[in-house]
Write a protein that holds these residues in place. Structure first.
Motif, mmCIF file in Angstrom:
data_model
loop_
_atom_site.group_PDB
_atom_site.id
_atom_site.type_symbol
_atom_site.label_atom_id
_atom_site.label_comp_id
_atom_site.label_asym_id
_atom_site.label_seq_id
_atom_site.Cartn_x
_atom_site.Cartn_y
_atom_site.Cartn_z
ATOM 1 N N ILE B 441 41.313 48.065 40.595
ATOM 2 C CA ILE B 441 41.357 47.097 39.495
ATOM 3 C C ILE B 441 40.233 46.074 39.632
ATOM 4 C CG2 ILE B 441 42.719 45.240 38.465
ATOM 5 C CD1 ILE B 441 45.228 46.875 39.122
ATOM 6 N N ILE B 442 40.025 45.599 40.865
ATOM 7 C CA ILE B 442 38.939 44.627 41.081
ATOM 8 C C ILE B 442 37.598 45.282 40.737
ATOM 9 C CG2 ILE B 442 37.735 43.213 42.793
ATOM 10 C CD1 ILE B 442 40.400 43.038 44.327
ATOM 11 N N LEU B 443 37.464 46.525 41.134
ATOM 12 C CA LEU B 443 36.223 47.268 40.865
ATOM 13 C C LEU B 443 35.973 47.389 39.378
ATOM 14 C CD1 LEU B 443 34.279 48.878 42.765
ATOM 15 C CD2 LEU B 443 35.526 50.905 42.108
ATOM 16 N N ILE B 444 37.011 47.809 38.655
ATOM 17 C CA ILE B 444 36.855 48.022 37.213
ATOM 18 C C ILE B 444 36.570 46.700 36.520
ATOM 19 C CG2 ILE B 444 38.115 48.648 35.103
ATOM 20 C CD1 ILE B 444 39.571 50.757 36.856
ATOM 21 N N SER B 445 37.299 45.657 36.898
ATOM 22 C CA SER B 445 37.070 44.342 36.275
ATOM 23 C C SER B 445 35.652 43.870 36.581
ATOM 24 C CB SER B 445 38.062 43.306 36.799
ATOM 25 O OG SER B 445 39.379 43.760 36.637
ATOM 26 N N GLY B 446 35.241 44.064 37.834
ATOM 27 C CA GLY B 446 33.891 43.634 38.224
ATOM 28 C C GLY B 446 32.820 44.364 37.445
ATOM 29 N N PHE B 447 32.976 45.682 37.360
ATOM 30 C CA PHE B 447 31.971 46.460 36.643
ATOM 31 C C PHE B 447 31.988 46.155 35.146
ATOM 32 C CE2 PHE B 447 29.457 48.911 39.323
ATOM 33 C CZ PHE B 447 30.203 49.348 40.410
ATOM 34 N N ALA B 448 33.166 45.938 34.608
ATOM 35 C CA ALA B 448 33.252 45.595 33.182
ATOM 36 C C ALA B 448 32.503 44.286 32.923
ATOM 37 C CB ALA B 448 34.712 45.466 32.755
ATOM 38 N N THR B 449 32.648 43.349 33.852
ATOM 39 C CA THR B 449 31.951 42.064 33.700
ATOM 40 C C THR B 449 30.445 42.260 33.799
ATOM 41 O OG1 THR B 449 33.860 40.973 34.685
ATOM 42 C CG2 THR B 449 31.822 39.707 34.567
ATOM 43 N N ILE B 450 30.011 43.078 34.742
ATOM 44 C CA ILE B 450 28.567 43.336 34.880
ATOM 45 C C ILE B 450 28.022 43.988 33.623
ATOM 46 C CG2 ILE B 450 26.838 44.710 36.104
ATOM 47 C CD1 ILE B 450 28.467 44.303 38.646
ATOM 48 N N VAL B 451 28.758 44.957 33.092
ATOM 49 C CA VAL B 451 28.323 45.634 31.866
ATOM 50 C C VAL B 451 28.234 44.621 30.727
ATOM 51 C CG1 VAL B 451 29.098 47.264 30.095
ATOM 52 C CG2 VAL B 451 29.143 47.926 32.493
ATOM 53 N N MET B 452 29.213 43.733 30.678
ATOM 54 C CA MET B 452 29.216 42.703 29.626
ATOM 55 C C MET B 452 27.989 41.796 29.772
ATOM 56 S SD MET B 452 30.719 41.694 26.973
ATOM 57 C CE MET B 452 32.418 42.120 26.787
ATOM 58 N N TYR B 453 27.702 41.397 30.999
ATOM 59 C CA TYR B 453 26.514 40.572 31.237
ATOM 60 C C TYR B 453 25.254 41.310 30.794
ATOM 61 C CZ TYR B 453 28.350 36.575 33.860
ATOM 62 O OH TYR B 453 28.977 35.409 34.221
ATOM 63 N N ALA B 454 25.216 42.586 31.113
ATOM 64 C CA ALA B 454 24.031 43.376 30.760
ATOM 65 C C ALA B 454 23.881 43.464 29.242
ATOM 66 C CB ALA B 454 24.132 44.770 31.374
ATOM 67 N N LEU B 455 25.001 43.737 28.568
ATOM 68 C CA LEU B 455 24.943 43.847 27.104
ATOM 69 C C LEU B 455 24.541 42.518 26.482
ATOM 70 C CD1 LEU B 455 28.162 45.969 26.445
ATOM 71 C CD2 LEU B 455 25.794 46.707 26.168
ATOM 72 N N VAL B 456 25.063 41.449 27.040
ATOM 73 C CA VAL B 456 24.728 40.119 26.525
ATOM 74 C C VAL B 456 23.243 39.853 26.713
ATOM 75 C CG1 VAL B 456 24.964 37.671 27.136
ATOM 76 C CG2 VAL B 456 27.003 39.043 26.687
#
Lengths: 608, 472
Positions: B441-456
């Motif tokens: 869960i921590i991994l998925i949340s972390g990666f989702a946040t990174i992807v969001m940062y990248a998209l932003v």
């Protein structure tokens, strides 16, 4: 803000009944409470034969051997069959798939069982000794991932068949142990032909499979079979959930609900036993953990039954006349009790020896404001616990009396133990190991349980009046247990869940359970109590054992390793559209299959 | 792709590795023992403690928990070379004490292994014979293992040798005694003061990342098996991620779609009272705890005594047939989703309106706006066609911060409304020390946040020509 104001105005306009919560005496009967049917059937009541049951959480899985939550056991009660179960009305063991309770044969150290002729699997095959042997093999096999359960089967050696009586068998044990029969109440019988059609395990004996060096580990087919059996989907894939019980899981939305449907033409349909009759067509276990949501759902009559409402929720609902019109509801006793354990053998450095004097322990027990706790937390319905066995149990020592609040006596005992306020700071102190030590300690409780925090706060205030400072330390479950077992605490509060099965006091009270960092948190025990515990374990004769149980309970009560608090209350609600309502003290509290939908046509419909 | 974005990409990859390591170490280092959780039944039935330890060690071995945590660890020379797993903290501490006192890691290791073997032998004998002698010997053995003082051990040996009821255990005692003598007579306590790095290729991180007894490894996109339920984590989280992400993204979408135009309208209107009202709404929405908002909504709109419009919990009606189309399922679910969606959205909406309004007002004071007015453009055009464009990049940047906050806040909403999302699973995984699930869960949340940062970052790069030109 406007919205909030409007909400508050609306809420204040809603009138509440002044009626006190209607809670019947929990001692209507020793073992259960029977509720007679009402003589009306309200128009607003549903007439479908689906029982919606509120639960706090879903089961971990429905694996036949590898799950462990109580919710799983509760559901499997309806989907699986066992040799032995509990008669909830008498709180005694009773035969379920067996013809009668087994007889112990001292000459060859076996229990003789006989299977009933009626039980049939879903494919029409009769229950056979082949299934029993297969079940025991799977449960005991080193390759089955049910490590938590295996210790309970270590006493079982073998199953001996009797060729001339194909439904009879003998269970060979190492030595007779009081829970040999009761443990079969937790073993779901597996159909060999369904799980192992090729009979891979047939080539191994029961002792073979239980051996650490099981030769099947070198057999790839066997290894693959167990890999498949242990795999997660064995407990989740509905197609793999086979059982001899009257219900079948047909839908499971994880985190939401689980649906059981009644099987057509089940072998119990013609049973003469009332407990085997299954009336609801569907039972839906719906997950709803929030007490506010539960309050609303019961007001809307969306749930038909529950045994897990919070005390506050049920008390609030019972204030509502509409709820009382629609539901039966009671606070019933259970076989669980809460307690506060003293660390009687602290290390002396991190934890001071505050409680090694029995007078101090008795004093602290007398300082608990039991009545106030009962009124505030249990709404006056709490039942005091006097010793290590619940008062509902057949082996309870009736001569034991719970400790009562007595401030003066407690202070006297503390003074006699050397605790005085020598420096007039309002806190008791004493010289221990040439140092002046204040009477301050930490109480560990489980985090997140508001009732226990409230209880601890009430106790803390009471202790302060006597000059004792107690700090409440909420801990989450794994940390709490780790500290309890490693004796890293001063005092802790917890609850034990027991059952109608014969008591084995080893786990909680044997001194080895303290030295081995087991569940003897307080350090109770000596050679005398250990010897008594050991005798009790292997005394099969009920009368003899009950006498020893009572003697042991006296020992524990006198030594005061715990402050025995309250018998835990179960909060039960059942919709009045169902009849045959019996509320049991033994868990789960309700037998959902026995709740019978009443026929609306038989009653004059009324509106509220 | 220009240098700036390339650098960012490298940073994201590095962040990804950091998330992988963090998710593993946070999950495994939580206090409390996952195996105790798994082994404890909720009913009280007798289990001997030595039996419990033996079962726990077997389970630890099967699950690979008895291995070292990582490839290397910093310790002393006395503690390197031999790895051993203990079922209790007490025994682990005593083992460490012995190592520090005597320093000869091999002898200490062998002694500990012999004690464990003796435990197993005694446990098996006890099941068969139930002799008090076995209990006595076993008790003495535990005492030895729990106390590292040499004087205590000598007296224990003497007791065992003198007690005739323990004659049968003399061979076992002899083995232990000889091992103890080797240990205590050949001390190298100086080794405890020499730092060393212990290396182990076979470790828990290696199993988790590359593959081990419970999974094929993260590198093969296998998140492992849940300790608690035995289910594959990938299938367990599949639906849960969908619900959590669905609510989060929908809430963000609604908040931005409504919030930005609303803020622009307010700035355009230049109405002080309206402005005050909206600020008040924003402050209330932002300050009100999510749980309180949820309960108020339930008591207002799901209460038979007031308005009984929406269901109280769940995400769909029970018994919704599998044959129903996705559109049909969505339509049936809508009433269940309204209240939780309002909970997800209202504080976010308040934040977006408030922040957009502040940014816009700031923009309206800038020289280019003065110029635009001087050119004769009306306020509506200035706000919607000029100011708003310049406000979008910082607003979109906020998305990156909002997203993890929503995931965190979803725990409360999911519990209240019984939504089968990740928030609920996080709580359960923490409480049960379900390390594979927690790390997943921590991994998925972390990666989702990174992807969001990248998209932003990509969105901002595209929206703001100044970034493009400065990069060039």
């Amino acid at each position: 803000m406007l919205l909030l104001s409007g909400f508050l105005i609306l809420m204040s306009c809603h009138t509440k009944e002044e009626k006190k919560y209607d809670v019947a005496s929990v001692s209507d009967s020793l073992n259960y409470i029977h509720l007679p049917e009402v003589n009306y059937f309200d128009k607003s009541w549903k007439t479908d034969n689906t029982l919606m049951y509120q639960v706090l959480q879903e089961p971990d899985n429905l694996h036949p051997t590898n799950g462990q939550t109580l919710m799983r056991l509760e559901i499997m009660q309806y989907t699986q069959g066992r040799l032995i179960s509990t008669d909830y009305k008498t709180n005694k063991l009773t035969a379920e798939l067996a013809e009668k309770l087994p007889v112990f044969n001292a000459s060859d150290s076996t229990y003789s069982f006989e299977l009933r002729k009626e039980p049939k699997w879903d494919n029409g095959d009769a229950l056979s000794t082949d299934d029993i042997i297969f079940t025991l093999k799977v449960y005991k096999c080193v390759l089955t991932q049910n490590d938590f359960f295996k210790p309970y089967l270590d006493n079982f050696n073998d199953i001996i068949l009797i060729p001339e009586h194909p439904l009879e068998f003998k269970l060979k044990v190492n030595k007779p142990y009081i829970q040999d029969v009761a443990v079969w109440g937790d073993i779901s019988i597996l159909q060999r032909k369904f799980h192992d059609p090729e009979n891979l395990l047939g080539q191994f004996s029961i002792s073979d499979v239980a051996d650490k060096n099981f030769s099947g580990k070198q057999n790839q087919k066997v290894v693959d079979w167990f890999k498949n059996f242990n795999a997660g989907d064995t407990g989740f894939d509905l197609k793999k959930l086979n059982g001899i019980g009257p219900y079948l899981p047909t839908e499971w939305e994880h985190g939401q609900y689980l649906v059981l449907e009644k099987k057509k033409n089940h072998w119990t349909d013609n049973s003469s036993l009332e407990s085997e009759k299954s009336y609801p067509q569907k039972i839906i276990f719906k997950v709803s953990a929030d007490p506010n949501v539960n309050l609303l759902e019961f007001k809307k009559q969306n749930f038909d039954a529950s045994t897990t409402l919070s005390v506050k929720t049920l008390a609030a609902l019972q204030q509502d006349s509409m709820f009382n019109r629609n539901y039966y509801s009671k606070f019933t006793g259970t076989f669980n009790y809460s307690f506060a354990a003293f660390n009687m053998k602290p290390d002396g450095e991190k934890h001071k020896p505050l409680f090694n004097d029995i007078n101090v322990r008795k004093a602290l027990a007398m300082l608990v404001p039991y009545q106030q706790i009962n009124d505030v937390i249990y709404k006056g319905q709490g039942i005091r616990q006097a010793g290590p066995v619940c008062s509902y149990k057949y082996n309870y020592n009736e001569k034991l009396k719970p400790t009562e609040y007595n401030f003066e006596k407690a202070v006297e005992l503390l003074h006699s133990a050397g605790w005085t306020d020598s420096n007039n700071d309002g806190i008791l102190d004493k010289t221990i190991q040439q140092k002046t030590v204040d009477f301050k300690f930490d109480l560990h409780i489980y985090a997140g349980i508001t009732d226990w925090q409230d209880l601890a706060l009430l106790y803390s205030s009471a202790l302060k009046k006597a000059g004792i400072i107690m700090n409440i330390v909420p801990l989450d479950v794994p940390t709490f247990i780790e500290k309890a077992r490693s004796h890293d605490f001063d005092m802790l509060m917890s609850v034990w869940t027991t059952s109608v099965a014969p008591e084995d006091f080893t786990q909680l009270w044997h001194s080895s359970s303290w030295t081995d960092n087991g569940d003897n948190y307080s350090g109770f025990g000596n050679t005398v109590s250990d010897a008594l515990i050991d005798s009790i374990r292997y005394t099969i004769d009920d009368d003899k054992r009950n006498e020893m149980d009572k003697r042991f309970q006296r020992m524990v009560a006198d030594e005061q390793p715990y402050i025995f608090l309250f018998n835990s209350l179960r909060r039960v609600a059942v919709h009045k559209r169902f009849g045959h309502v019996d509320m049991y003290f033994e868990k789960p509290g309700l037998l959902l299959n026995t709740l019978k939908l009443r026929n609306a046509a038989n009653y004059v419909s009324t509106t509220p | 792709m220009n240098t700036s974005l390339t650098k960012k990409l490298a940073l994201y990859i590095f962040s990804g590795f950091a998330v992988v390591l963090t998710s593993f170490f946070i999950a495994v280092q939580m206090p409390g023992d996952a195996l105790d959780n798994l082994l404890l039944r909720q009913e009280k039935v007798s289990v001997s403690s030595s039996d419990y330890e033996i079962k726990k060690m077997g389970m630890a071995h099967r699950m690979g928990i008895d291995k070292p945590l990582f490839y290397f660890r910093l310790s002393s020379l006395a503690e390197t070379g031999y790895e051993i797993y203990f079922a209790t903290e007490n025994k682990k501490d005593n083992y460490s004490n012995l190592l520090r006192k005597y320093g000869n890691s091999k002898e200490v290791y062998l002694f500990a292994r012999k004690c464990q073997y003796a435990d197993e032998v005694l446990d098996a004998l006890n099941k068969k014979y139930n002799l008090s002698a076995i209990d006595k010997f076993s008790g003495n053995l535990q005492f030895i293992q729990n106390n590292s003082a040499a004087t205590n051990m000598d007296s224990v040996w003497t007791m065992i040798e003198k007690d005739h009821s323990l004659t049968d255990f003399r061979p076992l005692t002899l083995i232990l005694k000889q091992s103890w003598e080797k240990l205590s007579q050949q001390p190298h306590s100086y080794r405890a003061y020499i730092p060393a790095i212990a290396f182990s290729a076979d470790n828990r991180f290696n199993d988790w990342f590359f593959g081990g007894p419970l999974s094929q490894g993260l590198i093969h996109f296998d998140l492992g098996t849940s300790f608690f339920t035995g289910e594959k984590i990938t299938s367990l989280l599949k639906n849960k991620i969908a619900w959590s992400l669905g609510f989060s993204l929908t809430a963000i979408f609604i908040a931005f779609i409504i919030g930005i135009p609303l803020a622009a309208w307010i700035v355009n209107k230049k109405n002080k009272n309206l402005d005050k009202f909206i600020r008040l709404f924003a402050a209330t929405g932002y300050a009100m705890p999510v749980y309180l908002a949820g309960v108020i909504l339930l008591f207002l709109f799901s209460n038979p005594d007031l308005l009984n419009i929406f269901p109280s919990s769940g995400v769909k009606p029970i018994g919704l047939n599998d044959n129903v189309s996705i559109a049909g399922k969505l339509w049936a679910s809508i009433p269940y989703l309204i209240l939780p969606l309002i909970c997800y959205t209202f504080s976010l909406l308040a934040f977006v309106v408030s922040t957009t309004g502040d940014l816009l007002r700031g923009q309206m004071l800038l020289p280019y706006i003065v110029t635009a007015r001087a050119k004769g453009l009306d306020d509506k055009t200035i706000v919607y066609h000029h100011a708003l464009k310049n406000v979008l990049p910082p607003l979109i940047s906020l998305l990156a911060n909002i997203f993890p906050a929503i995931i965190g806040g979803s725990v409360i909403i999911e519990t209240l409304f019984s939504i089968p999302g990740m928030g609920n699973e996080i709580v359960r995984a923490c409480l049960s020390r379900n390390f594979p699930l927690l790390s997943a869960i921590i991994l998925i949340s972390g990666f989702a946040t990174i992807v969001m940062y990248a998209l932003v970052d990509i969105a901002v790069y595209r929206l703001d020509p100044r970034i493009k030109s400065s990069a060039a």
